[in-house]
Design a protein around this motif. Structure first.
Motif, PDB file in Angstrom:
ATOM      1  N   UNK A   1       0.619  -1.250  -0.127  1.00 32.12           N
ATOM      2  CA  UNK A   1      -0.202   0.053   0.142  1.00 32.12           C
ATOM      3  C   UNK A   1       0.766   1.115   0.292  1.00 32.12           C
ATOM      4  N   UNK A   2       0.037   2.426  -0.042  1.00 35.22           N
ATOM      5  CA  UNK A   2       1.636   3.714  -0.738  1.00 35.22           C
ATOM      6  C   UNK A   2      -0.571   4.724  -0.215  1.00 35.22           C
ATOM      7  N   UNK A   3       0.021   5.911   0.875  1.00 34.65           N
ATOM      8  CA  UNK A   3      -0.854   6.972   1.868  1.00 34.65           C
ATOM      9  C   UNK A   3       0.179   8.081   0.723  1.00 34.65           C
ATOM     10  N   UNK A   4      -0.359   8.724  -0.227  1.00 36.02           N
ATOM     11  CA  UNK A   4      -0.123  10.201  -0.496  1.00 36.02           C
ATOM     12  C   UNK A   4      -1.015  11.338   0.605  1.00 36.02           C
ATOM     13  N   UNK A   5      -0.768  12.605   0.655  1.00 32.56           N
ATOM     14  CA  UNK A   5      -0.815  13.830   1.072  1.00 32.56           C
ATOM     15  C   UNK A   5      -0.729  15.072  -0.334  1.00 32.56           C
TER      16      UNK A   5
ATOM     17  N   UNK B   1       4.448   3.659   2.293  1.00 26.98           N
ATOM     18  CA  UNK B   1       4.709   2.459   0.913  1.00 26.98           C
ATOM     19  C   UNK B   1       5.270   1.767   1.832  1.00 26.98           C
ATOM     20  N   UNK B   2       4.656   0.635   1.411  1.00 26.31           N
ATOM     21  CA  UNK B   2       5.081  -0.500   2.460  1.00 26.31           C
ATOM     22  C   UNK B   2       4.505  -2.193   1.581  1.00 26.31           C
TER      23      UNK B   2
ATOM     24  N   UNK C   1       6.067  -4.631  -6.814  1.00 24.45           N
ATOM     25  CA  UNK C   1       5.020  -3.361  -6.614  1.00 24.45           C
ATOM     26  C   UNK C   1       4.787  -2.421  -5.883  1.00 24.45           C
ATOM     27  N   UNK C   2       6.025  -1.987  -5.048  1.00 20.45           N
ATOM     28  CA  UNK C   2       6.277  -0.847  -4.464  1.00 20.45           C
ATOM     29  C   UNK C   2       6.463   0.138  -5.661  1.00 20.45           C
ATOM     30  N   UNK C   3       7.300  -0.268  -6.799  1.00 20.01           N
ATOM     31  CA  UNK C   3       7.269   0.476  -8.520  1.00 20.01           C
ATOM     32  C   UNK C   3       6.530   0.615  -8.921  1.00 20.01           C
TER      33      UNK C   3
ATOM     34  N   UNK D   1      17.507   2.445   6.384  1.00 19.19           N
ATOM     35  CA  UNK D   1      17.121   2.228   6.052  1.00 19.19           C
ATOM     36  C   UNK D   1      17.803   1.319   4.689  1.00 19.19           C
ATOM     37  N   UNK D   2      18.616   1.004   3.942  1.00 21.65           N
ATOM     38  CA  UNK D   2      19.311   1.106   2.882  1.00 21.65           C
ATOM     39  C   UNK D   2      18.606   0.584   1.932  1.00 21.65           C
ATOM     40  N   UNK D   3      17.656  -0.479   2.445  1.00 24.25           N
ATOM     41  CA  UNK D   3      17.023  -0.560   1.170  1.00 24.25           C
ATOM     42  C   UNK D   3      15.613   0.778   0.464  1.00 24.25           C
ATOM     43  N   UNK D   4      15.412   0.530   1.347  1.00 24.04           N
ATOM     44  CA  UNK D   4      14.196   1.346   0.880  1.00 24.04           C
ATOM     45  C   UNK D   4      14.994   2.838  -0.287  1.00 24.04           C
ATOM     46  N   UNK D   5      16.315   3.424   0.679  1.00 25.03           N
ATOM     47  CA  UNK D   5      17.446   4.396   0.281  1.00 25.03           C
ATOM     48  C   UNK D   5      17.952   3.910  -1.342  1.00 25.03           C
TER      49      UNK D   5
END
Length: 185
Positions: A81-85, A103-104, A114-116, A142-146
Motif C-alpha cells: 500500500x501507499x498513502x499520499x497527501x 509505502x510498504x 509492487x513498490x515501483x 533503511x538502506x533498502x528503501x534508500x
C-alpha cells in the motif's frame, strides 16, 4: 505460443473500505522485518493491529481532500500500500508538492515490482493534483528503501528530523532519525 502466462495479474487500485485490516497487517509485517533493529522489536510488539487498522479505515473513508490510499494487488490479494497527501508550497507563489506518507510491501512480495507500481501511481495522483515535487521520509539504517528511492530518481535533501521511539529499560526514550528524500515531478 500461449496467450496466457503463469504469472498472476498485478495491479494498483484505490483502497476501499474493507482493505484496512490487510493494510495494517502489511504495515506491521514490513516494519517488523525492516525496522526491528532501529525502532526496537519491543516497541514494534506494542503496536495494536486493530488500532492501526482503525486509523487506516479513517484514512480510506474519511480522508481530507487530496489524501489518498492505494493498494498493490497480486491477483486479488493485497500485498502492499501507499498513502499520499498534498503539501502546500512555502508561500503563495510556490507550486505545491506532495508527500508519500507510507509505502510498504509485504516482505515476501518485495522485489516483485509492487513498490515501483505504487510509487508511480502515487506520483501520477500527485501530478493530477498539481504537485510539482514529491518527498518522503527514510529512517536511518533503511538502506533498502534508500536504494529503492534512489533508483526511482529521488534523493536526500539534507533535511532530517528526530523522533522518539519507545522507552528503554532505563526509562529513557530511544531517538531515531529520518532524512527527507525528494524529487521534482
Amino acid at each position: 505460443m500461449p496467450l496466457f502466462t503463469d504469472h498472476a495479474d498485478v495491479s494498483v487500485r484505490p483502497a476501499v473500505a474493507g482493505d484496512e485490516d490487510t493494510i495494517a497487517r502489511v504495515q506491521l509485517a514490513a516494519w517488523r522485518d525492516e525496522h526491528a533493529q532501529v525502532l526496537g522489536a519491543d516497541t514494534l510488539d506494542l503496536l495494536d493491529e486493530r488500532a492501526v487498522a482503525a486509523q487506516w479505515a479513517t484514512a480510506i473513508t474519511a480522508a481530507p481532500p487530496g489524501h489518498r490510499v492505494l493498494v498493490a494487488c497480486d491477483g486479488a490479494t493485497v500485498v502492499g500500500f501507499a498513502a499520499i497527501a498534498p503539501v502546500a508550497g512555502p508561500d503563495d507563489t510556490a507550486a505545491p508538492g506532495g508527500v508519500i506518507l507510507a509505502l510498504e510491501v509485504l516482505p515476501a512480495a518485495q522485489r516483485g515490482g509492487h513498490g515501483s507500481r505504487l510509487l508511480a501511481a502515487a506520483v501520477d495522483l500527485l501530478r493530477e493534483q498539481g504537485a510539482d515535487q514529491v518527498h518522503t521520509w527514510v529512517l536511518d539504517g533503511d538502506d533498502a528503501r534508500a536504494q529503492f528511492l534512489r533508483g526511482a530518481g529521488l534523493g536526500p535533501d539534507d533535511t532530517s528530523r528526530e523522533l522518539a521511539s519507545g522507552t528503554q529499560p532505563d526509562g529513557s526514550h530511544r531517538v531515531v532519525s529520518e532524512h527527507r528524500w525528494w524529487a521534482a515531478i
